[in-house]
Write an enzyme that holds these catalytic residues in place. Structure first.
Site, PDB file in Angstrom:
ATOM      1  N   GLY A 251       0.795  -1.230   0.000  1.00 22.77           N
ATOM      2  CA  GLY A 251       0.000   0.000   0.000  1.00 22.77           C
ATOM      3  C   GLY A 251       0.820   1.268   0.000  1.00 22.77           C
ATOM      4  N   PRO A 294       4.468  -5.166  -1.887  1.00 20.35           N
ATOM      5  CA  PRO A 294       4.295  -4.000  -2.758  1.00 20.35           C
ATOM      6  C   PRO A 294       3.872  -4.410  -4.163  1.00 20.35           C
ATOM      7  CG  PRO A 294       6.612  -4.537  -2.569  1.00 20.35           C
ATOM      8  CD  PRO A 294       5.878  -5.511  -1.685  1.00 20.35           C
ATOM      9  N   GLY A 295       2.983  -3.660  -4.750  1.00 23.51           N
ATOM     10  CA  GLY A 295       2.582  -3.892  -6.136  1.00 23.51           C
ATOM     11  C   GLY A 295       2.656  -2.601  -6.917  1.00 23.51           C
ATOM     12  N   ARG A 296       1.769  -1.655  -6.546  1.00 24.51           N
ATOM     13  CA  ARG A 296       1.735  -0.350  -7.197  1.00 24.51           C
ATOM     14  C   ARG A 296       3.105   0.335  -7.193  1.00 24.51           C
ATOM     15  NH1 ARG A 296      -2.796   3.217  -6.792  1.00 24.51           N
ATOM     16  NH2 ARG A 296      -3.490   1.928  -5.049  1.00 24.51           N
ATOM     17  N   TYR A 337     -12.575   5.492  -8.909  1.00 21.04           N
ATOM     18  CA  TYR A 337     -12.345   6.223  -7.662  1.00 21.04           C
ATOM     19  C   TYR A 337     -11.539   7.493  -7.842  1.00 21.04           C
ATOM     20  CZ  TYR A 337      -9.001   2.235  -7.641  1.00 21.04           C
ATOM     21  OH  TYR A 337      -8.128   1.226  -7.973  1.00 21.04           O
ATOM     22  N   CYS A 364     -18.696   4.868 -24.463  1.00 20.17           N
ATOM     23  CA  CYS A 364     -20.014   5.501 -24.420  1.00 20.17           C
ATOM     24  C   CYS A 364     -20.506   5.693 -22.990  1.00 20.17           C
ATOM     25  CB  CYS A 364     -21.012   4.677 -25.233  1.00 20.17           C
ATOM     26  SG  CYS A 364     -20.680   4.725 -26.995  1.00 20.17           S
ATOM     27  N   TYR A 393      -2.636  -1.533 -12.166  1.00 16.70           N
ATOM     28  CA  TYR A 393      -4.087  -1.770 -12.202  1.00 16.70           C
ATOM     29  C   TYR A 393      -4.761  -1.410 -13.521  1.00 16.70           C
ATOM     30  CZ  TYR A 393      -3.189  -2.157  -7.244  1.00 16.70           C
ATOM     31  OH  TYR A 393      -2.664  -2.514  -6.044  1.00 16.70           O
TER      32      TYR A 393
END
Length: 439
Positions: A251, A294-296, A337, A364, A393
């Protein structure tokens, strides 16, 4: 120059470059929308995470959070990083992708709040290194699988530490009211501990918590680390069980726009390690291994999305709409978000802005706006734009909405590029469709 760009990202022609490759050439060769990853940015961040642990002289694991980008190439890139670099997966699909990439199953951790029996069978049969138990149903389900397969498994218990990090409500996971993990205050975590310790087929290795995503403050991680050590101490004193691993999740926030001021990801880790050391000394506990997920922070800043400008709509007194050939199908985060990004003009990223525009997608939906109030030079149809920090993501949450194909992914390094995910074709879109035959 945009504050997020380095001088090396502007080449001799004045064009934006990624990994030494001209973005205009990338767009011409692979077409747009196109996702581009700088390999050195990814491996460099992993190395910085490893360094901070090694400088603190602690046992550790850096476990890449696959949900940020789950493709074969990322697992192949991480595999040579060694036994201290793992990956966590949350589905049969992520597991299968890692297996196909040749990533060692022993270095995988299986997460999720509703693992199916089939997924647990897959994890057990492939000898996945760690299974994180999230609820009582999973304890029963894994017990049945282990008995059927005459197998054992290394497990952790996920707890909700009761810590609400400053993040978007959809990405907060550490508070009591969460779908994840065993609650501490109600006694659920203790009950789960006793069930797992009584099961000879489960080797309980430690405790896990994750407080949320895109977090900028240290105190949430310090509180989580301290809470986990308190749980370890409580379990030692009351149940004669000593956890050998604490997993503090991930995070760690990254910079998306100029208003974001996060610490370097490794600074979060340094604070976590120092908190664990302090708590271990205070409580007279042996120092556990410290795992992070950790990813992001590994792939987010390393990823860029290239778009081609199409139509334009000017409204007197309002910001114009500049539409591109992608949108919520390749990056739903702004609609989901209110995520924000910065964008530059590929042909001259240092050129001063001539106007502020709304960058609109082609889908659309009125909500398909990739970014508001974007400062750009005057653009025309056919110009290439580069959206920064889109590596986490985007592709994993991509869709075929409006029956649009998903984009290609290219990895770049030292002036060379390689296609690692093909662009979907129109044939791919209907490959699973079956003809209607009922009368």
């Amino acid at each position: 120059m945009n504050a997020q760009l380095q001088p090396s990202q502007v080449n001799e022609a004045g064009h934006m470059a990624i990994g030494g490759v001209d973005t205009l050439k990338l767009a011409d060769q692979y077409h747009t929308p196109l996702m581009v990853y700088d390999v050195d940015q990814i491996t460099g961040q992993v190395a910085r995470f490893k360094k901070v642990f090694e400088e603190n002289n602690v046992d550790y694991v850096v476990s890449y959070a696959s949900k940020a980008l789950a493709i074969k190439a990322i697992y192949q890139l991480l595999k040579p990083a060694g036994d201290h670099v793992h990956a966590d997966v949350v589905s049969a699909g992520e597991m299968a992708t890692a297996f196909q990439a040749g990533f060692p199953a022993a270095r995988l951790t299986f997460h999720g709040n509703n693992k199916s029996k089939q997924e647990l069978v897959m994890a057990v049969d492939h000898h996945v290194g760690m299974i994180v138990l999230d609820n009582f149903h999973e304890i029963d389900l894994l017990t049945a699988v282990l008995e059927e397969r005459d197998a054992t498994a290394r497990v952790m218990l996920r707890i909700t530490p009761g810590i609400s990090a400053h993040t978007h409500q959809y990405t907060a996971t550490g508070q009591v009211d969460s779908k994840f993990g065993f609650d501490l205050d109600s006694g659920q975590a203790d009950q789960a501990l006793q069930q797992v310790l009584a099961n000879p087929r489960m080797d309980l290795c430690g405790v896990h918590a994750h407080i949320g995503s895109q977090i900028f403050e240290l105190n949430g991680f310090e509180m989580a680390a301290a809470k986990l050590m308190a749980v370890v101490d409580h379990w030692r004193q009351d149940y004669c069980y000593l956890a050998s691993i604490i997993n503090v999740g991930g995070g760690f926030g990254i910079r998306y726009v100029s208003a974001d001021h996060p610490l370097k990801p490794e600074e979060f880790v340094d604070a976590i390690v120092k908190t664990v050391k302090k708590e271990a000394a205070r409580r007279h506990l042996p120092l556990p291994a410290i795992w992070i997920e950790p990813g992001r922070s590994i792939v987010g800043p390393a990823g860029y999305t290239l778009y081609t400008v199409g139509s334009r709509k000017d409204i007197p007194g309002l910001e114009p709409y500049v539409s591109v050939d992608g949108g919520m199908g390749d990056n739903i985060r702004p609609a989901l978000y209110q995520a924000k990004y910065e964008t530059v003009f590929a042909a001259d990223p240092t050129q001063k802005a001539a106007e502020h525009v709304r960058l609109a997608g082609k889908y659309c939906e009125s909500g398909d706006i990739l970014a508001d109030d974007v400062p750009l030079p005057k653009t025309k149809a056919g110009d290439i734009l580069v959206m920064l920090d889109t590596g986490a993501y985007g592709y994993t949450m991509a869709s075929n909405y409006n029956r649009n194909p998903r984009p290609a992914i290219v990895f770049v390094k030292n002036g060379h590029s390689q296609l690692v995910v093909k662009r979907e074709t129109l044939a791919d879109l209907v490959a699973l469709d079956q003809s209607y035959t009922l009368e």
